[in-house]
Design an enzyme around this catalytic site. Structure first.
Site, mmCIF file in Angstrom:
data_model
loop_
_atom_site.group_PDB
_atom_site.id
_atom_site.type_symbol
_atom_site.label_atom_id
_atom_site.label_comp_id
_atom_site.label_asym_id
_atom_site.label_seq_id
_atom_site.Cartn_x
_atom_site.Cartn_y
_atom_site.Cartn_z
ATOM 1 N N ASP A 197 0.833 -1.197 0.000
ATOM 2 C CA ASP A 197 0.000 0.000 0.000
ATOM 3 C C ASP A 197 0.869 1.249 0.000
ATOM 4 O O ASP A 197 0.591 2.224 -0.710
ATOM 5 C CB ASP A 197 -0.910 -0.027 1.228
ATOM 6 C CG ASP A 197 -1.747 1.232 1.361
ATOM 7 O OD1 ASP A 197 -2.572 1.488 0.481
ATOM 8 O OD2 ASP A 197 -1.561 1.967 2.355
ATOM 9 N N GLU A 235 -1.924 -5.309 -3.667
ATOM 10 C CA GLU A 235 -0.936 -4.558 -2.888
ATOM 11 C C GLU A 235 0.181 -5.472 -2.395
ATOM 12 O O GLU A 235 1.358 -5.077 -2.380
ATOM 13 C CB GLU A 235 -1.623 -3.865 -1.712
ATOM 14 C CG GLU A 235 -2.556 -2.746 -2.141
ATOM 15 C CD GLU A 235 -3.334 -2.145 -0.991
ATOM 16 O OE1 GLU A 235 -3.880 -1.037 -1.164
ATOM 17 O OE2 GLU A 235 -3.418 -2.773 0.090
#
Length: 226
Positions: free
Chosen positions: A49, A121
């Site tokens: 992320d 992610e």
């Protein structure tokens, strides 16, 4: 370790050859199947992320050197939000290689937006740990492609835009209510109604509450703006 044929094919779609294949294996392992001998992808998701955010922030600043922070922020949010990550994940078929526990398998985990976004992610983090930031940047820029250049100048999500519309007129925030839920537990369909203090309202139906809320907000914002 050696990757399975499915993971080798996935790495090809990703555009990265792993020197540490165990990283990719962990990136596609959901917590529902992890154990003492098998790590899941949660820590990689956390790192990915941040890597994705840095790549996108850098790309947006390069793409529009005259933009203010207020202009860039909504574009950034549009590019890194769950829906976009899941969309990219579907394009490279992450769902086909996800390692899931029986419960998640039965509940349609390979199609769940949250699981796909998290895995996307985690895969970005796996590339970063395997080959560094330059490699991760290359993969992300390649996968996101024209999304970066085509992201709308005002890319606020519809719920935020509708709330700001109401606040600008001295109204309280819109109210969202679930009016129906249909379908099996593994593939529910939600209908959400959003209402403004003025009484204006609109409903929308989607496979998740979040998507239905966003769709309802977008439709109502268009309605009141016209």
């Amino acid at each position: 370790m050696k990757l399975s044929a499915e993971l080798r094919a996935f790495a090809g779609r990703l555009g990265h050859e792993f020197s540490r294949p165990e990283l990719l294996s962990r990136a596609v392992t959901h917590g529902s199947i992890s154990g003492p001998m098998r790590d899941d992808n949660q820590r990689l998701e956390f790192l990915g992320d941040r890597v994705l955010g840095l790549v996108m922030a850098e790309a947006l600043l390069d793409a529009d050197r005259g933009a203010t922070e207020g202009q860039i922020a909504p574009r950034f949010n549009a590019l890194v939000r769950r829906e976009t990550c899941a969309e990219v994940a579907r394009e490279i078929e992450i769902g086909a290689v996800l390692r899931l526990g029986r419960s998640e398998m039965k509940s349609g985990g390979r199609r769940k937006e949250a699981l796909l976004a998290d895995a996307m992610e985690a895969v970005i983090a796996a590339v970063y740990l395997d080959a560094g930031f330059e490699a991760a940047r290359g993969v992300v820029r390649g996968l996101w492609g024209e999304r970066i250049n085509q992201v709308e100048t005002d890319a606020r999500d519809p719920k935020t835009a509708l709330q700001e519309w109401a606040q600008a007129r001295g109204e309280p925030p819109p109210v969202y209510a679930e009016t129906s839920r249909e379908g099996p537990d593994h593939a529910p369909v939600f209908t959400i109604e959003v209402t403004l203090a003025s009484g204006a309202s609109h409903s929308a139906t989607a496979g998740s509450k979040r998507q239905a809320e966003q769709a309802a907000a977008a439709a109502l914002l268009k309605q009141v703006s016209e």
